[in-house]
Design a protein around this motif. Structure first.
Motif, PDB file in Angstrom:
ATOM      1  N   SER A 124       0.837  -1.194   0.000  1.00 21.77           N
ATOM      2  CA  SER A 124       0.000   0.000   0.000  1.00 21.77           C
ATOM      3  C   SER A 124       0.867   1.236   0.000  1.00 21.77           C
ATOM      4  O   SER A 124       2.014   1.204   0.432  1.00 21.77           O
ATOM      5  CB  SER A 124      -0.898   0.000   1.244  1.00 21.77           C
ATOM      6  OG  SER A 124      -0.105   0.104   2.414  1.00 21.77           O
ATOM      7  N   PRO A 125       0.348   2.397  -0.467  1.00 18.00           N
ATOM      8  CA  PRO A 125       1.159   3.615  -0.505  1.00 18.00           C
ATOM      9  C   PRO A 125       1.705   3.998   0.850  1.00 18.00           C
ATOM     10  O   PRO A 125       2.832   4.467   0.979  1.00 18.00           O
ATOM     11  CB  PRO A 125       0.157   4.658  -1.032  1.00 18.00           C
ATOM     12  CG  PRO A 125      -0.837   3.876  -1.819  1.00 18.00           C
ATOM     13  CD  PRO A 125      -0.961   2.568  -1.095  1.00 18.00           C
ATOM     14  N   GLY A 126       0.935   3.770   1.926  1.00 19.78           N
ATOM     15  CA  GLY A 126       1.422   4.147   3.249  1.00 19.78           C
ATOM     16  C   GLY A 126       2.640   3.360   3.650  1.00 19.78           C
ATOM     17  O   GLY A 126       3.601   3.894   4.195  1.00 19.78           O
ATOM     18  N   ALA A 127       2.638   2.041   3.356  1.00 22.37           N
ATOM     19  CA  ALA A 127       3.788   1.213   3.740  1.00 22.37           C
ATOM     20  C   ALA A 127       4.997   1.526   2.885  1.00 22.37           C
ATOM     21  O   ALA A 127       6.130   1.529   3.354  1.00 22.37           O
ATOM     22  CB  ALA A 127       3.413  -0.260   3.600  1.00 22.37           C
ATOM     23  N   ALA A 128       4.801   1.820   1.619  1.00 25.30           N
ATOM     24  CA  ALA A 128       5.922   2.062   0.710  1.00 25.30           C
ATOM     25  C   ALA A 128       6.573   3.414   0.965  1.00 25.30           C
ATOM     26  O   ALA A 128       7.708   3.631   0.588  1.00 25.30           O
ATOM     27  CB  ALA A 128       5.427   1.985  -0.727  1.00 25.30           C
ATOM     28  N   HIS A 129       5.837   4.354   1.599  1.00 28.38           N
ATOM     29  CA  HIS A 129       6.353   5.707   1.763  1.00 28.38           C
ATOM     30  C   HIS A 129       6.595   6.048   3.229  1.00 28.38           C
ATOM     31  O   HIS A 129       6.523   7.208   3.619  1.00 28.38           O
ATOM     32  CB  HIS A 129       5.380   6.711   1.137  1.00 28.38           C
ATOM     33  CG  HIS A 129       5.323   6.628  -0.355  1.00 28.38           C
ATOM     34  ND1 HIS A 129       4.565   5.691  -1.007  1.00 28.38           N
ATOM     35  CD2 HIS A 129       5.948   7.352  -1.315  1.00 28.38           C
ATOM     36  CE1 HIS A 129       4.703   5.843  -2.318  1.00 28.38           C
ATOM     37  NE2 HIS A 129       5.537   6.829  -2.529  1.00 28.38           N
ATOM     38  N   ALA A 130       6.878   5.050   4.060  1.00 29.72           N
ATOM     39  CA  ALA A 130       7.144   5.311   5.465  1.00 29.72           C
ATOM     40  C   ALA A 130       8.495   5.993   5.629  1.00 29.72           C
ATOM     41  O   ALA A 130       9.414   5.761   4.864  1.00 29.72           O
ATOM     42  CB  ALA A 130       7.111   3.994   6.241  1.00 29.72           C
ATOM     43  N   ASP A 131       8.601   6.837   6.667  1.00 35.34           N
ATOM     44  CA  ASP A 131       9.877   7.472   6.976  1.00 35.34           C
ATOM     45  C   ASP A 131      10.891   6.413   7.397  1.00 35.34           C
ATOM     46  O   ASP A 131      10.537   5.397   8.015  1.00 35.34           O
ATOM     47  CB  ASP A 131       9.707   8.487   8.104  1.00 35.34           C
ATOM     48  CG  ASP A 131       8.883   9.687   7.673  1.00 35.34           C
ATOM     49  OD1 ASP A 131       8.630   9.826   6.471  1.00 35.34           O
ATOM     50  OD2 ASP A 131       8.481  10.475   8.552  1.00 35.34           O
ATOM     51  N   THR A 132      12.158   6.657   7.077  1.00 35.66           N
ATOM     52  CA  THR A 132      13.231   5.717   7.427  1.00 35.66           C
ATOM     53  C   THR A 132      14.204   6.402   8.373  1.00 35.66           C
ATOM     54  O   THR A 132      14.817   7.410   8.021  1.00 35.66           O
ATOM     55  CB  THR A 132      13.981   5.248   6.167  1.00 35.66           C
ATOM     56  OG1 THR A 132      13.059   4.622   5.276  1.00 35.66           O
ATOM     57  CG2 THR A 132      15.072   4.259   6.533  1.00 35.66           C
ATOM     58  N   PHE A 133      14.356   5.853   9.580  1.00 37.80           N
ATOM     59  CA  PHE A 133      15.294   6.406  10.553  1.00 37.80           C
ATOM     60  C   PHE A 133      16.658   5.748  10.364  1.00 37.80           C
ATOM     61  O   PHE A 133      16.765   4.521  10.324  1.00 37.80           O
ATOM     62  CB  PHE A 133      14.798   6.175  11.975  1.00 37.80           C
ATOM     63  CG  PHE A 133      15.752   6.673  13.030  1.00 37.80           C
ATOM     64  CD1 PHE A 133      15.862   8.027  13.299  1.00 37.80           C
ATOM     65  CD2 PHE A 133      16.547   5.792  13.733  1.00 37.80           C
ATOM     66  CE1 PHE A 133      16.745   8.491  14.265  1.00 37.80           C
ATOM     67  CE2 PHE A 133      17.428   6.240  14.703  1.00 37.80           C
ATOM     68  CZ  PHE A 133      17.518   7.606  14.968  1.00 37.80           C
ATOM     69  N   VAL A 134      17.695   6.561  10.242  1.00 36.14           N
ATOM     70  CA  VAL A 134      19.047   6.057  10.005  1.00 36.14           C
ATOM     71  C   VAL A 134      19.958   6.524  11.140  1.00 36.14           C
ATOM     72  O   VAL A 134      20.354   7.700  11.196  1.00 36.14           O
ATOM     73  CB  VAL A 134      19.602   6.558   8.655  1.00 36.14           C
ATOM     74  CG1 VAL A 134      21.006   5.990   8.415  1.00 36.14           C
ATOM     75  CG2 VAL A 134      18.674   6.188   7.514  1.00 36.14           C
ATOM     76  N   PRO A 135      20.317   5.651  12.087  1.00 37.53           N
ATOM     77  CA  PRO A 135      21.304   6.025  13.103  1.00 37.53           C
ATOM     78  C   PRO A 135      22.693   6.036  12.478  1.00 37.53           C
ATOM     79  O   PRO A 135      23.029   5.175  11.676  1.00 37.53           O
ATOM     80  CB  PRO A 135      21.164   4.917  14.152  1.00 37.53           C
ATOM     81  CG  PRO A 135      20.655   3.739  13.376  1.00 37.53           C
ATOM     82  CD  PRO A 135      19.810   4.283  12.254  1.00 37.53           C
ATOM     83  N   LEU A 136      23.503   7.013  12.848  1.00 34.27           N
ATOM     84  CA  LEU A 136      24.828   7.161  12.253  1.00 34.27           C
ATOM     85  C   LEU A 136      25.890   7.192  13.345  1.00 34.27           C
ATOM     86  O   LEU A 136      25.645   7.677  14.453  1.00 34.27           O
ATOM     87  CB  LEU A 136      24.890   8.440  11.413  1.00 34.27           C
ATOM     88  CG  LEU A 136      23.972   8.413  10.184  1.00 34.27           C
ATOM     89  CD1 LEU A 136      23.743   9.817   9.643  1.00 34.27           C
ATOM     90  CD2 LEU A 136      24.552   7.524   9.096  1.00 34.27           C
ATOM     91  N   PRO A 137      27.095   6.684  13.054  1.00 36.87           N
ATOM     92  CA  PRO A 137      28.105   6.487  14.092  1.00 36.87           C
ATOM     93  C   PRO A 137      28.842   7.747  14.523  1.00 36.87           C
ATOM     94  O   PRO A 137      29.506   7.746  15.561  1.00 36.87           O
ATOM     95  CB  PRO A 137      29.071   5.495  13.450  1.00 36.87           C
ATOM     96  CG  PRO A 137      28.978   5.782  11.985  1.00 36.87           C
ATOM     97  CD  PRO A 137      27.531   6.127  11.751  1.00 36.87           C
ATOM     98  N   GLY A 138      28.786   8.826  13.726  1.00 32.58           N
ATOM     99  CA  GLY A 138      29.583  10.005  14.066  1.00 32.58           C
ATOM    100  C   GLY A 138      31.063   9.695  13.976  1.00 32.58           C
ATOM    101  O   GLY A 138      31.503   8.886  13.157  1.00 32.58           O
TER     102      GLY A 138
END
Length: 221
Positions: free
Chosen positions: A26-40
């Motif tokens: 569904s469009p809602g599942a395909a367009h969910a925000d993606t959280f990306v933790p980064l190591p710094g």
């Protein structure tokens, strides 16, 4: 079980499977925000006069959102992090200016990129306050440019008022915090990447040095 009941059961099972598949795509599942933790990261470098400088990038993350235009040509990212610098020795003054390099179908692992746009930030060090603004870039294949986290009004090298991507401090340390700083990218039909950096300029009685520490590249899709 009769043949009629068996057929009905198979049809019900197929209908349930189809419903699950529709939910996954569904469009809602395909367009969910993606959280990306980064190591710094952290580096310490010694200047020619013996002054050591430590630069850190901590609490770094990115939230990648689907385009408001709902096309592959647009990306939107909310970036967060904290840049820290510590001067181990005497200095006349120093400057700190964090930002992000954004590239469209180009390798940014070497850290190339010029130009600028802005996000929201608060900062610590000499002076206090904050700016709230947003920025977007339009890039084609093979192009890279820079989002500056800060945009501070002040005099440039010629004494004219302008917007500066960093601030000056005379203390031994300073830091910049930013939360959900907006990075918008338009016009890139291929893959796109971004990479945080912390730029530091140190001035001592022996001269001026510029350092830059890079974070880990991350995909914008």
């Amino acid at each position: 079980m009769t043949t009629l009941k068996k057929t009905a059961a198979r049809l019900a099972s197929a209908a349930a499977t189809a419903t699950i598949a529709l939910g996954l795509f569904s469009p809602g599942a395909a367009h969910a925000d993606t959280f990306v933790p980064l190591p710094g990261g952290e580096i310490t470098q010694t200047l020619p006069d013996g002054t050591a400088v430590t630069i850190r990038l901590v609490n770094e993350s990115a939230l990648i959102s689907p385009s408001m235009g709902s096309t592959p040509l647009h990306r939107n990212v909310w970036a967060s992090g904290r840049a820290e610098v510590q001067i181990h020795g005497e200095h006349s003054y120093s400057k700190i200016y964090p930002g992000y390099v954004v590239g469209c179908q180009v390798n940014i692992s070497g850290g190339a990129g010029t130009g600028g746009a802005n996000g929201a930030a608060t900062w610590e060090g000499k002076g206090s306050g904050g700016v709230t603004s947003g920025g977007s870039l339009t890039l084609g294949p093979g192009q890279a440019s820079t989002f500056w986290v800060l945009q501070l009004e002040g005099p440039d090298a010629y004494g004219e008022q302008s917007y500066l991507p960093g601030f000056k401090f005379t203390e031994q340390q300073a830091s910049v915090n930013w939360k959900d700083s907006t990075l918008g990218l338009a016009g890139c039909a291929g893959y796109a990447q971004a990479r945080a950096f912390v730029g530091v300029e140190v001035t001592t009685k022996f001269g001026r040095s510029e350092l830059r520490m890079w974070g880990q590249p991350f995909s914008l899709g």
